[in-house]
Design a protein around this motif. Structure first.
Motif, PDB file in Angstrom:
ATOM      1  N   ARG A  74     -11.039  -2.849  -2.335  1.00 16.84           N
ATOM      2  CA  ARG A  74     -11.314  -2.863  -0.901  1.00 16.84           C
ATOM      3  C   ARG A  74     -12.522  -1.986  -0.582  1.00 16.84           C
ATOM      4  N   ALA A  75     -12.905  -1.983   0.695  1.00 14.23           N
ATOM      5  CA  ALA A  75     -14.078  -1.220   1.109  1.00 14.23           C
ATOM      6  C   ALA A  75     -13.875   0.274   0.934  1.00 14.23           C
ATOM      7  N   ASN A  76     -12.620   0.737   1.061  1.00 11.09           N
ATOM      8  CA  ASN A  76     -12.346   2.169   0.917  1.00 11.09           C
ATOM      9  C   ASN A  76     -12.122   2.581  -0.535  1.00 11.09           C
ATOM     10  N   GLY A  77     -12.307   1.650  -1.457  1.00  8.88           N
ATOM     11  CA  GLY A  77     -12.147   1.957  -2.879  1.00  8.88           C
ATOM     12  C   GLY A  77     -10.783   1.677  -3.438  1.00  8.88           C
ATOM     13  N   ALA A  78      -9.815   1.345  -2.596  1.00 11.76           N
ATOM     14  CA  ALA A  78      -8.459   1.056  -3.077  1.00 11.76           C
ATOM     15  C   ALA A  78      -8.426  -0.296  -3.796  1.00 11.76           C
ATOM     16  N   GLY A 190      -6.369   6.204  -0.483  1.00  9.84           N
ATOM     17  CA  GLY A 190      -6.640   6.619   0.892  1.00  9.84           C
ATOM     18  C   GLY A 190      -5.613   7.587   1.443  1.00  9.84           C
ATOM     19  N   ILE A 191      -5.034   8.427   0.576  1.00  8.39           N
ATOM     20  CA  ILE A 191      -3.992   9.386   0.977  1.00  8.39           C
ATOM     21  C   ILE A 191      -4.539  10.797   0.832  1.00  8.39           C
TER      22      ILE A 191
END
Length: 289
Positions: A74-78, A190-191
């Motif tokens: 995903r865009a956030n790296g996940a 994202g945590i």
């Protein structure tokens, strides 16, 4: 769904039926270019197999050069679901399993033992195996072929399988996770990494009370626990924040009410000048008569 991809899968007559079902599940989600990105749960539900079995068949399909797996993020790296390219038009050159040959007379290259006819000692003549040995060899070949053909697990009889004992160690009071691995995994998901520090003691206390439970990697189990508990933690934090805001707002309102009441009392009260020479207040008192 791609009709072209579905038709191509049905042409693979030499493909194992279990792998064909998994490939059909991919084709059912593919576009006209043969690309799809279904989740592992979707493939498992469509093929009526466990996710572990699906992963094994996907790996085999890659080795047969029928599909190509692509890692997606995903865009956030996940990490996201994997993408799959179906090699529409590809064929299988060799069958996955060999059919057992019919036993029309089994020959052996073993030396001739005593008691065998001298006719078997001629040059270029191979010794003939006795009938019992031939039947035994035939049964062995048939059993082996059946085992190869039925190497895939029966999804309807999994509950009768003997459970495999898990290898690992129990939780200890001085256990500490691999913090570098934990931080990297949480950032990828994202945590906030600080959430791991807040949850460590609770996690250890829970598993210390269950001494019969062992695990090969407590760090991996801890990361999985953090990822699953993060949404609940966020919900609790949001609720607590709303509660604090409501209390603060109520306190401010109470302060305003008190100030207003004070102003009202001050406006109603009349201030009279004090006359120090006024002794009328003592006229009615007998002590001064």
């Amino acid at each position: 769904m791609s009709i072209q991809a579905m038709s191509w899968v049905f042409t693979l007559s030499k493909l194992d039926p279990y792998k064909k079902i998994v490939l059909l599940s991919l084709a059912d989600n593919a576009n006209d270019q043969g690309y799809c990105w279904p989740s592992m749960d979707t493939i498992a539900n469509k093929s009526s197999m466990s996710k572990q079995t699906v992963r094994r068949h996907l790996k085999s399909l890659e080795e047969l050069n029928l599909i190509t797996k692509q890692q997606r993020t995903r865009a956030n790296g996940a990490t996201s679901t994997n993408g799959f390219f179906l090699h529409i038009g590809a064929t299988i050159k060799e069958p996955l399993t060999e059919e057992p040959q019919k036993n029309k007379g089994v020959k052996s290259d073993t030396p001739i033992t005593e008691g065998v006819s001298e006719l078997c000692k001629g040059e270029g003549i191979t010794a003939v195996v006795p009938l019992e040995s031939s039947l035994e060899s035939s049964n062995t070949i048939t059993t082996t072929a059946r085992e190869v053909k039925n190497s895939e697990p029966d999804i309807f009889q999994k509950k009768y399988e003997t459970p495999v004992k898990t290898q690992g160690n129990p939780m200890t009071a001085d256990w500490q996770p691999d913090w570098q691995r934990v931080k990297a995994s949480l950032m990828l998901a994202g945590i906030d990494p600080a959430f791991a520090t807040l949850s460590l003691e609770e996690f250890k206390t829970y598993w210390l009370d269950r001494t019969h439970v062992v695990h090969p990697s407590w760090t991996a189990k801890f990361i999985k626990h953090l990822i699953s508990q993060w949404p609940y933690y966020q919900s609790q934090q949001k609720r607590q924040q709303q509660l604090n805001q409501a209390l603060e707002k109520k306190t401010q309102q109470q302060v305003q009410n008190i100030e207003q009441e004070t102003k009202n009392l001050a406006s109603k009260s009349t201030k009279k000048p004090v006359d120090l020479d006024d002794e009328t207040w003592a006229d009615d008192m007998e002590v001064f008569k």
